[in-house]
Design an enzyme around this catalytic site. Structure first.
Site, PDB file in Angstrom:
ATOM      1  N   GLU A  90      -5.279  -6.876  14.286  1.00 39.70           N
ATOM      2  CA  GLU A  90      -4.346  -5.523  14.515  1.00 39.70           C
ATOM      3  C   GLU A  90      -5.161  -4.167  14.606  1.00 39.70           C
ATOM      4  OE1 GLU A  90      -1.052  -5.111  11.615  1.00 39.70           O
ATOM      5  OE2 GLU A  90      -2.458  -3.794   9.972  1.00 39.70           O
ATOM      6  N   LYS A 121       1.071  -1.294  -0.223  1.00 37.58           N
ATOM      7  CA  LYS A 121      -0.363  -0.106   0.710  1.00 37.58           C
ATOM      8  C   LYS A 121       0.716   0.667   0.339  1.00 37.58           C
ATOM      9  CE  LYS A 121      -3.440   2.526   2.574  1.00 37.58           C
ATOM     10  NZ  LYS A 121      -4.598   2.630   3.615  1.00 37.58           N
ATOM     11  N   LYS A 147       9.490  -1.447  14.988  1.00 42.65           N
ATOM     12  CA  LYS A 147      10.433  -0.768  13.066  1.00 42.65           C
ATOM     13  C   LYS A 147      11.198   0.721  13.455  1.00 42.65           C
ATOM     14  CE  LYS A 147       5.661  -0.860  10.067  1.00 42.65           C
ATOM     15  NZ  LYS A 147       5.311  -0.368   9.513  1.00 42.65           N
ATOM     16  N   HIS A 189      -5.411 -33.139  16.593  1.00 40.42           N
ATOM     17  CA  HIS A 189      -4.237 -33.845  17.726  1.00 40.42           C
ATOM     18  C   HIS A 189      -3.126 -33.264  18.531  1.00 40.42           C
ATOM     19  CE1 HIS A 189      -6.745 -37.533  16.515  1.00 40.42           C
ATOM     20  NE2 HIS A 189      -6.957 -36.740  14.955  1.00 40.42           N
ATOM     21  N   GLY A 226      -4.736  -1.599   4.390  1.00 32.82           N
ATOM     22  CA  GLY A 226      -4.075  -2.771   4.294  1.00 32.82           C
ATOM     23  C   GLY A 226      -4.689  -3.401   4.739  1.00 32.82           C
ATOM     24  N   ARG A 227      -5.025  -4.296   5.486  1.00 26.36           N
ATOM     25  CA  ARG A 227      -5.880  -5.221   6.013  1.00 26.36           C
ATOM     26  C   ARG A 227      -7.260  -5.381   5.696  1.00 26.36           C
ATOM     27  NH1 ARG A 227      -4.958  -2.624  10.310  1.00 26.36           N
ATOM     28  NH2 ARG A 227      -6.641  -1.274  11.953  1.00 26.36           N
ATOM     29  N   GLU A 239      10.688  -4.856   4.966  1.00 24.78           N
ATOM     30  CA  GLU A 239      10.628  -5.980   4.346  1.00 24.78           C
ATOM     31  C   GLU A 239      10.529  -5.853   2.820  1.00 24.78           C
ATOM     32  OE1 GLU A 239       8.988  -4.791   7.069  1.00 24.78           O
ATOM     33  OE2 GLU A 239       8.395  -5.877   8.462  1.00 24.78           O
TER      34      GLU A 239
HETATM   35  O1  F6P Z   1       2.042  -3.950   9.945  1.00 15.80           O
HETATM   36  C1  F6P Z   1       1.935  -2.858   9.912  1.00 15.80           C
HETATM   37  C2  F6P Z   1       0.773  -2.434   7.940  1.00 15.80           C
HETATM   38  O2  F6P Z   1       0.664  -1.236   7.724  1.00 15.80           O
HETATM   39  C3  F6P Z   1      -0.057  -3.715   8.088  1.00 15.80           C
HETATM   40  O3  F6P Z   1      -1.595  -2.863   8.302  1.00 15.80           O
HETATM   41  C4  F6P Z   1       0.518  -3.790   6.505  1.00 15.80           C
HETATM   42  O4  F6P Z   1      -1.290  -4.080   5.855  1.00 15.80           O
HETATM   43  C5  F6P Z   1       1.605  -3.733   6.617  1.00 15.80           C
HETATM   44  O5  F6P Z   1       2.017  -3.098   7.434  1.00 15.80           O
HETATM   45  C6  F6P Z   1       2.307  -3.772   5.065  1.00 15.80           C
HETATM   46  O6  F6P Z   1       2.091  -2.593   4.385  1.00 15.80           O
HETATM   47  P1  F6P Z   1       2.063  -1.935   2.757  1.00 15.80           P
HETATM   48  O7  F6P Z   1       0.806  -2.719   2.355  1.00 15.80           O
HETATM   49  O8  F6P Z   1       2.109  -0.462   3.032  1.00 15.80           O
HETATM   50  O9  F6P Z   1       3.647  -2.254   2.568  1.00 15.80           O
END
Ligand code: F6P
Length: 522
Positions: A351, A208, A491, A382, A265-266, A214
């Site tokens: 979240e 987003k 972060k 199990h 995002g979610r 990452e």
């Molecule tokens: O971990 C926090 C967060 O902002 C989530 O809400 C989101 O889904 C994820 O990181 C990834 O964010 P982005 O889509 O901006 O890379």
């Protein structure tokens, strides 16, 4: 729109009194003995999802009080404000309008108003982007040279598409392998790249913000790998799914599909972030997925509260968390294709509702998000079902079961269904044993969600149901379910620690952090 926190409503004290008088002791076995129609009374059909709530510790009087709580909290006005695109995400001053992504084009507001009206202007963009994204998905599906699609993204840019692609594998294009890389741990990307050829691979960089470290690290490494393999045509082999198209272009990706800051995002698998789903199941399948979710949106928006399934589930969540004191919910999908559903729901619930202050920043004196966890059945039976049946804590279980079978192996499906039903039955009925070790107390609650078939439509409805039930409990708790400040601190600290790993500088660090750094540097 006026919202009132649950603990500031008149009915909150009545609920407490009802819990102390009857709720705490309520026995499900007695409840069924007293009311022959309990199953009918506490079950309902919603779009694509049948729900049996009758094995929950709830009676008619409690449900009436909980419905009154919803009203006194202003749930309906809050829900309507979300559908109308008001900035209900107050800490980020944003609308929360993922429901617009699922509206059919004909249901959007008049595009002629677009020049003047924020809502109309935003809604007008939805189908233009959707059509472009689905046309691209069809091109990829028709391109026999592209056999592997690697989605690079994390959190909402990973969990939703990954869960849905797996869930809908019965509908997937047989010639396309979908891979998902989220972790900054290079082992994950390296393992995926090992089996790929540059000329057959399409990378989707899903973020987003297009700033998540990452994802940026994985995208850089994927690009370096692609070039090192002799790849040249990045336009053909990379696409970005993001609200930050400028950053994607600066990264060197010219094929981009956008979305908007009013998509959390979610909640973004319905947007361009859903491209892996569309590549897997095709444009028609993706439109079916949106249609199933829209059907649930309409149910949530229009059904009276007492017959509104997301409302009933959200009210139960509040009843269990704040009165019974249950701190977790176990998700038990009895379908191996739903293996990633618990992980997806963890982000959705935890979240969204893992907050300790209300929307105005005032501390809360009651619990919010439960811990969600689970594995597909029968595997969970199990592993940890021992604790669910005989442990000291009561954990409500949510069974998710699919009636139709889509394989032809004889005998398996009846066995699977029988196990789901039997587990719910055992949790409730228990078993007496004077010796103790074989005693099951029973009276352990569960919800049973039943889909006729696992299709794009029913999965869309199931996910929208979960989104809205999280909205309901968050609304009653008075919190902002749509921000996620809690993920920021770690972060920031990681950015401070990374150079220290190289330099060995531990100045100002606490003893444990300094000790761990020293060990990691050895
Ligand atoms: O971990 C926090 C967060 O902002 C989530 O809400 C989101 O889904 C994820 O990181 C990834 O964010 P982005 O889509 O901006 O890379």
């Amino acid at each position: 729109m006026v919202r009132t926190r649950c603990d500031r409503t008149p009915v909150w004290a009545q609920l407490r009194a009802a819990f102390d008088a009857n709720g705490r002791q309520m026995d499900l076995r007695e409840a069924f003995a007293q009311e022959s129609a309990r199953f009918q009374r506490f079950s309902q059909q919603a779009p694509h999802v049948f729900a049996d709530l009758s094995k929950n510790r709830i009676d008619t009087a409690t449900e009436a009080l909980l419905l009154q709580l919803a009203q006194e909290c202003g749930l309906e006005a809050h829900r309507d404000a979300m559908f109308a695109g008001e900035a209900i995400n107050n800490t980020e001053n944003r609308a929360v309008a993922h429901v617009w992504l699922r509206k059919p084009a004909s249901a959007h507001v008049n595009i002629a108003q677009a020049a003047t009206d924020f809502v109309a202007a935003e809604q007008a963009k939805v189908h233009v982007t959707l059509d472009a994204m689905l046309a691209y998905a069809e091109l990829v599906r028709a391109d026999a040279a592209i056999t592997d699609i690697v989605n690079i993204g994390i959190g909402g840019s990973d969990l939703g598409p990954q869960m849905a692609v797996r869930a809908l594998q019965a509908f997937a294009h047989p010639g396309k392998r979908l891979h998902f890389v989220s972790n900054v741990d290079g082992h994950e990307l390296a393992a995926v790249l090992k089996g790929l050829k540059a000329e057959n691979t399409l990378f989707l960089i899903a973020s987003k913000t297009f700033t998540t470290v990452e994802t940026m690290a994985n995208a850089q490494s994927a690009k370096a790998w692609f070039l090192a393999q002799g790849g040249t045509d990045t336009q053909r082999h990379f696409a970005a799914l993001t609200t930050n198209v400028a950053a994607a272009k600066a990264f060197g990706i010219s094929t981009t599909f956008g979305f908007w800051d009013w998509v959390g995002g979610r909640y973004s698998l319905w947007s361009a972030i859903g491209l892996p789903i569309a590549i897997a199941i095709g444009a028609g399948g993706f439109r079916g997925f949106l249609a199933g979710a829209h059907a649930m949106d309409e149910h949530f928006r229009t059904a009276p509260l007492a017959q509104n399934l997301p409302v009933r589930l959200g009210l139960l969540d509040v009843w269990y968390r704040n009165f019974h004191g249950f701190t977790s919910r176990s998700i038990a999908p009895y379908h191996s294709a739903l293996a990633r559903l618990p992980a997806y729901l963890q982000q959705l619930e935890m979240e969204s509702n893992g907050k300790r202050v209300d929307a105005q920043g005032e501390a809360l004196a009651y619990g919010t998000s439960p811990v969600l966890w689970g594995e597909p059945g029968t595997n969970g039976q199990h592993a940890y079902f021992q604790m669910l049946h005989q442990g000291t804590d009561v954990v409500p279980v949510e069974f998710i079961v699919v009636k139709k079978v889509r394989h032809d192996l004889a005998g398996h499906h009846p066995m699977l269904l029988a196990n789901a039903v039997a587990q719910a039955q055992a949790l409730m009925l228990g078993k007496s044993d004077a010796g103790g070790h074989k005693h099951f107390t029973g009276n352990r609650p569960s919800t049973f969600l039943l889909l006729d078939d696992l299709t794009p439509e029913s999965l869309g409805a199931l996910i929208a149901l979960q989104e809205h039930r999280v909205f309901v409990s968050g609304s009653l708790w008075g919190i902002n379910s749509f921000d996620q400040w809690g993920v920021e601190l770690g972060k920031v600290l990681a950015k401070d620690i990374e150079p220290r790993l190289a330099s060995g500088d531990v100045t100002g660090l606490d003893g444990s952090t300094a000790g761990l750094l020293a060990l990691l540097r050895k």
